[in-house]
Design an enzyme around this catalytic site. Structure first.
Site, mmCIF file in Angstrom:
data_model
loop_
_atom_site.group_PDB
_atom_site.id
_atom_site.type_symbol
_atom_site.label_atom_id
_atom_site.label_comp_id
_atom_site.label_asym_id
_atom_site.label_seq_id
_atom_site.Cartn_x
_atom_site.Cartn_y
_atom_site.Cartn_z
ATOM 1 N NE ARG A 84 -4.014 0.733 1.846
ATOM 2 C CZ ARG A 84 -5.290 0.649 2.602
ATOM 3 N NH1 ARG A 84 -5.455 1.447 3.595
ATOM 4 N NH2 ARG A 84 -6.140 -0.110 1.926
ATOM 5 C CG HIS A 107 -8.543 0.003 -2.732
ATOM 6 N ND1 HIS A 107 -7.706 -1.233 -2.768
ATOM 7 C CD2 HIS A 107 -9.231 0.122 -1.753
ATOM 8 C CE1 HIS A 107 -7.849 -1.373 -1.269
ATOM 9 N NE2 HIS A 107 -8.741 -0.527 -0.679
ATOM 10 C CD GLN A 140 -13.147 -1.986 -0.914
ATOM 11 O OE1 GLN A 140 -12.393 -2.036 0.003
ATOM 12 N NE2 GLN A 140 -14.485 -2.533 -0.672
ATOM 13 C CG ASP A 181 -13.749 6.321 -1.004
ATOM 14 O OD1 ASP A 181 -14.097 6.172 0.264
ATOM 15 O OD2 ASP A 181 -12.528 5.922 -1.759
ATOM 16 C CB CYS A 183 -13.924 0.866 -0.050
ATOM 17 S SG CYS A 183 -13.477 2.680 0.234
ATOM 18 N NE ARG A 202 -10.484 -5.457 0.389
ATOM 19 C CZ ARG A 202 -9.990 -4.403 0.824
ATOM 20 N NH1 ARG A 202 -10.245 -3.408 1.434
ATOM 21 N NH2 ARG A 202 -8.544 -4.378 0.642
HETATM 22 N N1 CP Z 1 -11.422 -0.383 2.472
HETATM 23 C C1 CP Z 1 -10.152 -0.336 2.934
HETATM 24 O O1 CP Z 1 -9.135 -0.508 2.186
HETATM 25 O O2 CP Z 1 -9.978 -0.155 4.235
HETATM 26 P P1 CP Z 1 -8.599 -0.154 4.868
HETATM 27 O O3 CP Z 1 -7.970 1.342 4.711
HETATM 28 O O4 CP Z 1 -9.094 -0.083 6.355
HETATM 29 O O5 CP Z 1 -7.711 -1.256 4.537
HETATM 30 N N1 NVA Z 2 -10.106 6.618 -1.165
HETATM 31 C C1 NVA Z 2 -9.770 6.173 -0.080
HETATM 32 C C2 NVA Z 2 -10.028 4.748 0.113
HETATM 33 C C3 NVA Z 2 -9.542 4.202 1.613
HETATM 34 C C4 NVA Z 2 -9.424 2.806 1.541
HETATM 35 C C5 NVA Z 2 -8.161 6.411 0.256
HETATM 36 O O1 NVA Z 2 -7.381 6.381 -0.464
HETATM 37 O O2 NVA Z 2 -7.903 6.961 1.334
#
Ligand code: CP
Ligand code: NVA
Length: 299
Positions: A103, A130, A133, A218, A258, A286
């Site tokens: 990440r 992502h 997701q 989101d 998400c 997930r």
């Molecule tokens: N939806 C999602 O990826 O959540 P987290 O940021 O908690 O991993």
């Molecule tokens: N769009 C959000 C998703 C978190 C899971 C971010 O990138 O923070």
């Protein structure tokens, strides 16, 4: 050739459908409490430059259930944090583990890491995509409503990483995505145009939601955009998914997010906590979807 999962476009539509089906099967196996250590002895490294609840816990629990193990590596604790090149880090870690989950902010960093990794690299969220997701979200739709092909999905809010993965999903799973964002907050035009007729911007949240089979949103300020929170809150006025928007969607429309969600900001409490919301299933899935992905990439 090492298979990576950096975006949904790294799989064929057939492979993605197979992953969703397998996720449903793995969920049933877990519910029956049947042992399923199909990846016994496998090691997973997780390198997370941003916070996470769902992604981290689902990968760590998932690989454990499959008989493997995981190590969570905060970049600050790796030599990466002291300036060791990303490429060298990829070469070294990939000689020791079976897959690497990352990440990070810039998608280009993930691509560079994967180019120097001997083992599969999985995108656990970048500023661009992502994809994990979306595996869970597709599984969730299939479980509640059957095939998503031919359906209409409304994305209302920021044209962010999750939105851009929804665009790829529309291409790969054969549904139509209507995207309503404030001016200047739309998705990357290249990602959008690559999707052809599968995804199109619309003028308002109402136009997106009308008759839609699924409404998705989101956060308005993603990780790394904390300083823009107030400016964004002003720009996104009128984009909160509330019960009035859900009322103009199809009578059996579902709501997805998400998570993490901000009630009263991008979504009203009575929507996210209401009967059409499937956000807890999305979160749970997930686990199952990523187990299917790990099996696919490692077995
Ligand atoms: N939806 C999602 O990826 O959540 P987290 O940021 O908690 O991993
Ligand atoms: N769009 C959000 C998703 C978190 C899971 C971010 O990138 O923070």
């Amino acid at each position: 050739m090492t298979r990576h999962f950096l975006s949904l476009m790294d799989c064929t539509p057939k492979e993605l459908r197979m992953l969703v089906e397998r996720a449903v099967t793995l969920k049933a196996i877990l519910r029956r409490r049947e042992p399923h250590e199909y990846l016994r002895g496998s090691s997973l490294a997780l390198i997370f430059e941003k916070s996470s609840t769902r992604t981290r816990v689902s990968f760590e629990a998932g690989i454990t259930q499959l008989g493997g193990n995981s190590m969570f590596l905060a970049p600050a604790e790796l030599q990466l944090g002291r300036g060791e090149p990303l490429e060298d880090t990829a070469r070294v870690i990939s000689r020791m583990v079976d897959a690497i989950v990352i990440r990070t902010h810039e998608h280009a960093k993930l691509v560079a890491f994967a180019a120097h990794s001997r083992v599969p690299v999985i995108n656990a969220l970048t500023d661009r995509f992502h994809p994990c997701q979306l595996l869970a979200d597709m599984q969730t739709y299939f479980e509640h409503r059957g095939d998503i092909a031919g359906r209409t999905v409304a994305w209302i809010g920021d044209g962010n990483n999750v939105c851009q993965s929804w665009i790829n999903a529309a291409r790969q799973f054969g549904f139509t995505l209507r995207i309503a964002t404030p001016a200047g907050y739309g998705p990357d035009p290249e990602i959008l145009s690559a999707a052809g007729d599968a995804a199109r911007p619309v003028a308002s949240p109402q136009e997106a939601a009308t008759g839609a089979d699924l409404v998705v949103t989101d956060t308005w300020a993603s990780m790394g955009q904390e300083a823009e929170k107030e400016v964004r809150a002003r720009a996104f006025q009128g984009f909160c998914v509330d019960s009035r928007l859900m009322e103009i969607a199809a009578p059996d429309a579902l709501f997805m997010h998400c998570l993490p969600a901000y009630r009263g900001v991008e979504v009203a409490s009575d929507v996210i906590d209401g009967p059409r919301s499937v956000v807890w299933d999305e979160a749970e899935n997930r686990l199952h979807a990523q187990k299917a992905l790990l099996e696919f990439l490692l077995a």
